[in-house]
Design a protein around this motif. Structure first.
Motif, PDB file in Angstrom:
ATOM      1  N   GLU A 166      39.982  42.337  39.601  1.00 16.76           N
ATOM      2  CA  GLU A 166      38.976  42.104  40.647  1.00 16.76           C
ATOM      3  C   GLU A 166      38.988  40.636  41.071  1.00 16.76           C
ATOM      4  OE1 GLU A 166      35.992  43.758  43.078  1.00 16.76           O
ATOM      5  OE2 GLU A 166      36.490  44.825  41.234  1.00 16.76           O
ATOM      6  N   PHE A 167      39.025  39.754  40.093  1.00 13.62           N
ATOM      7  CA  PHE A 167      39.038  38.319  40.423  1.00 13.62           C
ATOM      8  C   PHE A 167      40.325  37.922  41.133  1.00 13.62           C
ATOM      9  CE2 PHE A 167      40.183  33.928  39.147  1.00 13.62           C
ATOM     10  CZ  PHE A 167      39.240  33.269  39.918  1.00 13.62           C
ATOM     11  N   LEU A 168      41.450  38.423  40.660  1.00 15.02           N
ATOM     12  CA  LEU A 168      42.718  38.073  41.296  1.00 15.02           C
ATOM     13  C   LEU A 168      42.804  38.600  42.718  1.00 15.02           C
ATOM     14  CD1 LEU A 168      45.204  38.607  38.325  1.00 15.02           C
ATOM     15  CD2 LEU A 168      44.430  36.447  39.284  1.00 15.02           C
ATOM     16  N   ARG A 169      42.145  39.733  42.973  1.00 14.68           N
ATOM     17  CA  ARG A 169      42.100  40.217  44.352  1.00 14.68           C
ATOM     18  C   ARG A 169      41.379  39.196  45.238  1.00 14.68           C
ATOM     19  NH1 ARG A 169      43.878  41.629  48.933  1.00 14.68           N
ATOM     20  NH2 ARG A 169      43.027  43.489  49.948  1.00 14.68           N
ATOM     21  N   GLY A 170      40.289  38.656  44.756  1.00 17.75           N
ATOM     22  CA  GLY A 170      39.600  37.617  45.507  1.00 17.75           C
ATOM     23  C   GLY A 170      40.439  36.367  45.657  1.00 17.75           C
ATOM     24  N   ALA A 171      41.134  36.003  44.586  1.00 15.83           N
ATOM     25  CA  ALA A 171      41.974  34.806  44.643  1.00 15.83           C
ATOM     26  C   ALA A 171      43.093  34.947  45.657  1.00 15.83           C
ATOM     27  CB  ALA A 171      42.551  34.518  43.254  1.00 15.83           C
ATOM     28  N   SER A 172      43.519  36.178  45.924  1.00 21.85           N
ATOM     29  CA  SER A 172      44.567  36.377  46.929  1.00 21.85           C
ATOM     30  C   SER A 172      44.060  35.991  48.317  1.00 21.85           C
ATOM     31  CB  SER A 172      45.057  37.825  46.916  1.00 21.85           C
ATOM     32  OG  SER A 172      44.095  38.720  47.448  1.00 21.85           O
ATOM     33  N   TYR A 173      42.778  36.157  48.574  1.00 24.58           N
ATOM     34  CA  TYR A 173      42.202  35.707  49.842  1.00 24.58           C
ATOM     35  C   TYR A 173      42.103  34.187  49.872  1.00 24.58           C
ATOM     36  CZ  TYR A 173      40.807  40.428  51.202  1.00 24.58           C
ATOM     37  OH  TYR A 173      40.806  41.749  51.581  1.00 24.58           O
ATOM     38  N   ARG A 174      41.843  33.613  48.726  1.00 24.45           N
ATOM     39  CA  ARG A 174      41.702  32.150  48.644  1.00 24.45           C
ATOM     40  C   ARG A 174      43.006  31.447  48.962  1.00 24.45           C
ATOM     41  NH1 ARG A 174      41.908  27.656  48.580  1.00 24.45           N
ATOM     42  NH2 ARG A 174      40.627  26.039  47.627  1.00 24.45           N
ATOM     43  N   GLY A 175      44.115  32.023  48.500  1.00 28.05           N
ATOM     44  CA  GLY A 175      45.422  31.452  48.790  1.00 28.05           C
ATOM     45  C   GLY A 175      45.717  30.215  47.960  1.00 28.05           C
ATOM     46  N   SER A 176      46.865  29.610  48.238  1.00 32.63           N
ATOM     47  CA  SER A 176      47.321  28.454  47.454  1.00 32.63           C
ATOM     48  C   SER A 176      47.212  27.141  48.215  1.00 32.63           C
ATOM     49  CB  SER A 176      48.780  28.664  47.018  1.00 32.63           C
ATOM     50  OG  SER A 176      49.609  28.821  48.156  1.00 32.63           O
ATOM     51  N   GLY A 177      46.579  27.157  49.372  1.00 35.96           N
ATOM     52  CA  GLY A 177      46.451  25.927  50.157  1.00 35.96           C
ATOM     53  C   GLY A 177      45.216  25.137  49.781  1.00 35.96           C
TER      54      GLY A 177
END
Length: 395
Positions: free
Chosen positions: A164-175
């Motif tokens: 669940e958290f990693l799904r959110g982190a995918s929206y956050r991105g690496s920028g």
């Protein structure tokens, strides 16, 4: 001025006044750090995974194939087995393996928790592109099938929250934070909050697994929970699972200068963390924490002036005496060269045999330089101002 690692529009981080003395006051000072309002990039998580895998990987050791009657003990084999199982519905094997590792508090050849190696590798298999909704839905369904098969499994619950958290982190991105769109940031916040709520709702079951604390600490630090709550969570996890190194790395990273902390705060946390493990393990934990921080590749703690080198040297000697793996020997030789001390580097690199691990050295030239330096080459370098006291040889 360099890049701003905090959220756009946040006020400047207020520096904590942390005493440099190695007394109980350090613990009080670390908890007095004032409300750092920042959220790092998802690169924080990726750096953590990479750094942990760096230490858990024993690249010079032969691989051992897992079987129903044999559990992998070496780091490479554990990583491969985690990646294999993450792509299957063989939940029975996952459950057996995790119970085996936790019941024995088993360590790999580097002296780090085997179950931690397993979880880090499995978590790394969950990175999916933000736009691939179908793949994310498959991963959620995978976790739900696991829970349905093993409703009392702590590991299944933790992995469900982790996904669940990693799904959110995918929206956050690496920028950078300023480049995240309001819509993506809202999705990130929503999924992270849902992950925390899920883990806390199932805390009675999930907290029976040490990865519960690591995962919730990552979410809490990223979501800017009150510091006293985070340290209370850390203390609880460290008391229950002192052998699980992963949960110690999260606050060490949080207190780094890059995320609004300081070298003084890192030292304060390292001292506090030592009180949470048995006395014979304290020097080793201290050495591992600083080596981990160095290999994150951010501001170097070697130049921060806070490391207690006598304690660090004691810790590395203790680790290598029990776990003389190629990974440990190279990591501590690298730290020796980084501290500009020939004897410290030589103490470890002279024991190493084999090809250099480029995950540790970056490139072969750095390994060759360190090897030559440890043998006495480049004498002009001895004219540099010291950044560490001389190597403390065993008595």
């Amino acid at each position: 001025m360099g890049e701003d690692y905090r959220r756009v529009g946040d006020p400047p981080v207020i520096s904590a006044l942390v005493s440099s003395q190695h007394q109980a006051g350090l613990v009080s000072a670390i908890r007095a750090v004032t409300a750092r309002r920042f959220q790092g990039r998802i690169m924080l998580m990726r750096n953590m995974i990479a750094a942990v895998l760096l230490f858990v990987s024993g690249l010079q050791f032969p691989l051992a194939c897992a079987s129903p009657n044999r559990f992998p003990h070496q780091a490479d084999a554990i990583i491969l087995e985690a990646q294999r199982l993450a792509a299957t519905d063989d939940f029975a094997s996952i459950e057996r393996l995790v119970k085996h590792y936790n019941a024995r508090q088993q360590m790999n050849e580097n002296g780090l928790s085997s179950v931690g190696t397993f979880y880090t590798a499995m978590s790394g298999s969950f990175e999916i592109d933000v736009a691939d909704t179908e793949a994310w839905n498959r991963r959620f369904a995978w976790a739900d099938r696991w829970i349905a098969a093993y409703p009392k499994s702590p590991t299944a619950r933790v992995m469900r929250g982790r996904i669940e958290f990693l799904r959110g982190a995918s929206y956050r991105g690496s920028g950078w934070a300023r480049d995240v769109t309001p819509e993506n940031n809202a999705s990130y916040q929503r999924y992270a909050s849902q992950a925390a709520d899920y883990l806390l709702e199932h805390r009675a079951i999930a907290s029976k697994d040490p990865y519960f604390y690591t995962t919730l600490l990552i979410i809490g630090f990223r979501m800017d929970w009150p510091e006293f709550e985070l340290m209370a969570l850390f203390d609880e996890g460290a008391e229950r699972y002192p052998y699980y190194f992963g949960q110690f790395t999260v606050p060490m990273m949080y207190y780094a200068p890059r995320w609004g902390g300081s070298f003084e705060a890192m030292e304060a946390f390292a001292r506090h963390a030592m009180t949470r493990v048995p006395p014979p393990d304290r020097a080793a934990l201290y050495a591992r924490l600083y080596t981990y921080a160095q290999f994150l590749g951010w501001e170097s703690p070697l130049t921060g002036g806070q490391i207690d080198w006598a304690l660090f040297d004691e810790g590395t000697r203790n680790i290598v005496a029990q776990y003389p793996s190629p990974g440990n020997l190279q990591a501590y030789a690298s730290m020796g060269c980084g501290s500009q001390d020939r004897a410290r580097a030589a103490a470890f690199i002279q024991q190493f045999r084999g090809e250099p691990d480029l995950q540790i050295w970056g490139d072969a030239q750095k390994f060759e330089f360190c090897s030559a330096y440890a043998k006495g080459a480049f004498p002009f370098l001895d004219n540099r101002p010291r950044i560490s006291p001389p190597w403390n040889p065993p008595k």
